[in-house]
Design an enzyme around this catalytic site. Structure first.
Site, PDB file in Angstrom:
ATOM      1  N   HIS A 143       0.824  -1.209   0.000  1.00 18.28           N
ATOM      2  CA  HIS A 143       0.000   0.000   0.000  1.00 18.28           C
ATOM      3  C   HIS A 143       0.858   1.260   0.000  1.00 18.28           C
ATOM      4  O   HIS A 143       0.622   2.187  -0.794  1.00 18.28           O
ATOM      5  CB  HIS A 143      -0.920  -0.013   1.232  1.00 18.28           C
ATOM      6  CG  HIS A 143      -1.683   1.254   1.435  1.00 18.28           C
ATOM      7  ND1 HIS A 143      -2.945   1.451   0.919  1.00 18.28           N
ATOM      8  CD2 HIS A 143      -1.361   2.388   2.101  1.00 18.28           C
ATOM      9  CE1 HIS A 143      -3.363   2.664   1.268  1.00 18.28           C
ATOM     10  NE2 HIS A 143      -2.424   3.243   1.987  1.00 18.28           N
ATOM     11  N   GLU A 144       1.858   1.310   0.862  1.00 15.71           N
ATOM     12  CA  GLU A 144       2.669   2.521   0.979  1.00 15.71           C
ATOM     13  C   GLU A 144       3.548   2.739  -0.252  1.00 15.71           C
ATOM     14  O   GLU A 144       3.692   3.858  -0.741  1.00 15.71           O
ATOM     15  CB  GLU A 144       3.521   2.464   2.251  1.00 15.71           C
ATOM     16  CG  GLU A 144       2.717   2.458   3.544  1.00 15.71           C
ATOM     17  CD  GLU A 144       1.762   3.638   3.651  1.00 15.71           C
ATOM     18  OE1 GLU A 144       2.073   4.733   3.137  1.00 15.71           O
ATOM     19  OE2 GLU A 144       0.679   3.458   4.242  1.00 15.71           O
ATOM     20  N   HIS A 151       1.701   4.344  -3.117  1.00 16.76           N
ATOM     21  CA  HIS A 151       1.606   5.807  -3.111  1.00 16.76           C
ATOM     22  C   HIS A 151       2.741   6.429  -3.923  1.00 16.76           C
ATOM     23  O   HIS A 151       2.542   7.383  -4.674  1.00 16.76           O
ATOM     24  CB  HIS A 151       1.687   6.335  -1.676  1.00 16.76           C
ATOM     25  CG  HIS A 151       0.396   6.283  -0.915  1.00 16.76           C
ATOM     26  ND1 HIS A 151      -0.778   6.854  -1.367  1.00 16.76           N
ATOM     27  CD2 HIS A 151       0.091   5.733   0.298  1.00 16.76           C
ATOM     28  CE1 HIS A 151      -1.742   6.655  -0.476  1.00 16.76           C
ATOM     29  NE2 HIS A 151      -1.236   5.972   0.543  1.00 16.76           N
ATOM     30  N   GLU A 178      -5.854   7.005  -1.213  1.00 15.87           N
ATOM     31  CA  GLU A 178      -5.797   5.837  -0.343  1.00 15.87           C
ATOM     32  C   GLU A 178      -6.433   4.619  -1.010  1.00 15.87           C
ATOM     33  O   GLU A 178      -5.889   3.512  -0.966  1.00 15.87           O
ATOM     34  CB  GLU A 178      -6.487   6.130   0.987  1.00 15.87           C
ATOM     35  CG  GLU A 178      -5.778   7.156   1.858  1.00 15.87           C
ATOM     36  CD  GLU A 178      -4.393   6.705   2.300  1.00 15.87           C
ATOM     37  OE1 GLU A 178      -4.110   5.484   2.218  1.00 15.87           O
ATOM     38  OE2 GLU A 178      -3.602   7.556   2.697  1.00 15.87           O
TER      39      GLU A 178
END
Length: 265
Positions: free
Chosen positions: A135-136, A139, A197
């Site tokens: 997920h990070e 970004h 997100e």
């Protein structure tokens, strides 16, 4: 006539400055190149490491680094397959675990990742770390920081003065750039929008699957996160995220696609 020229110029600028997010295909504003963002990002990351204590938990530290390197490999593989390897130019990957009760993790533009020890019990194991790591890193790959900085330029300067400011007001441009990568914030990164997100969730599933982690673990992690925050102030990690029930439902819809990339190691 002058106003028409300005409008046409700015329209051309915006069309020229649009980029496409890998995986999702969403169009985003991109007024500043990564070649300007990454050096500032790396400086900030170094500052965070200098001002905080790295964890002496060798097991957790090794887990973060191991998962990080696997996700890195998956990202590089995916970008190569899509003919997008040039988008990783200038990346300098790094994975560290910081000693802090804060329930959070983040990835700076350019692949600089930090986990806080507070999130590790919720991750529980390597699979949970992979959910967060994917997920990070998503970004960064989606250039959400660059997009936010570009939107900040427009919002702060207005359309009529944007083109002039980008070339003639480097101080303001730099200030917005610093804000976009979280310079001066306690946790190293500002909160992303819910759109960002949700997009990072979708992209992260692909990356963790390609790295050899079952994407079906993602909803389980978010269930644990929701349980941890029940009746308390939500952790920083959940500050602008979609509601846990919405996120889990969306992830379950995206899992069949992610499973196409999943190969056990």
């Amino acid at each position: 006539m002058i106003k028409k020229i300005i409008v046409l110029f700015l329209l051309g600028l915006f069309l020229y400055s649009c980029a496409t997010v890998p995986v999702t295909g969403r169009k985003q504003l991109s007024l500043v190149p990564n070649s300007e963002i990454l050096p500032l990002s790396y400086d900030q990351y170094s500052q965070v490491l200098q001002e905080n204590k790295l964890s002496d938990n060798q097991q957790w530290t090794a887990m973060v680094k191991n998962v990080g390197n696997k996700i890195k490999g998956a990202v590089e593989q995916y970008m190569k397959q899509k003919g997008l390897s040039d988008q990783l130019n200038g990346y300098s990957w790094e994975f560290n675990l910081i000693e802090s009760e804060t329930v959070n993790a983040w990835c700076m533009p350019g692949g600089k990742v930090a986990f806080y020890t507070g999130i590790m019990p919720i991750c529980k194991d390597e699979k949970g770390v992979a959910v967060v790591m994917g997920h990070e890193v998503a970004h960064a790959i989606a250039n959400h920081g660059r997009e936010r900085m570009s939107e900040g330029l427009v919002a702060n300067l207005g359309l009529s003065s944007l083109s002039a400011a980008m070339g003639q007001n480097p101080t303001l441009t730099q200030q917005l750039l610093l804000q976009s990568v979280g310079i001066g914030t306690q946790l190293g990164m500002l909160s992303f929008s819910r759109t960002h997100e949700s997009e990072a969730d979708e992209i992260g599933l692909i990356f963790m699957a390609m790295a050899g982690y079952d994407p079906r673990e993602a909803p389980k992690f978010w269930e644990r996160m929701a349980a941890q925050s029940s009746g308390q102030r939500p952790p920083e990690f959940l500050s602008t995220h979609p509601h846990p029930e919405t996120r889990i439902a969306d992830l379950n819809k995206q899992i069949p696609e992610a499973l196409k990339y999943y190969k056990t190691q």
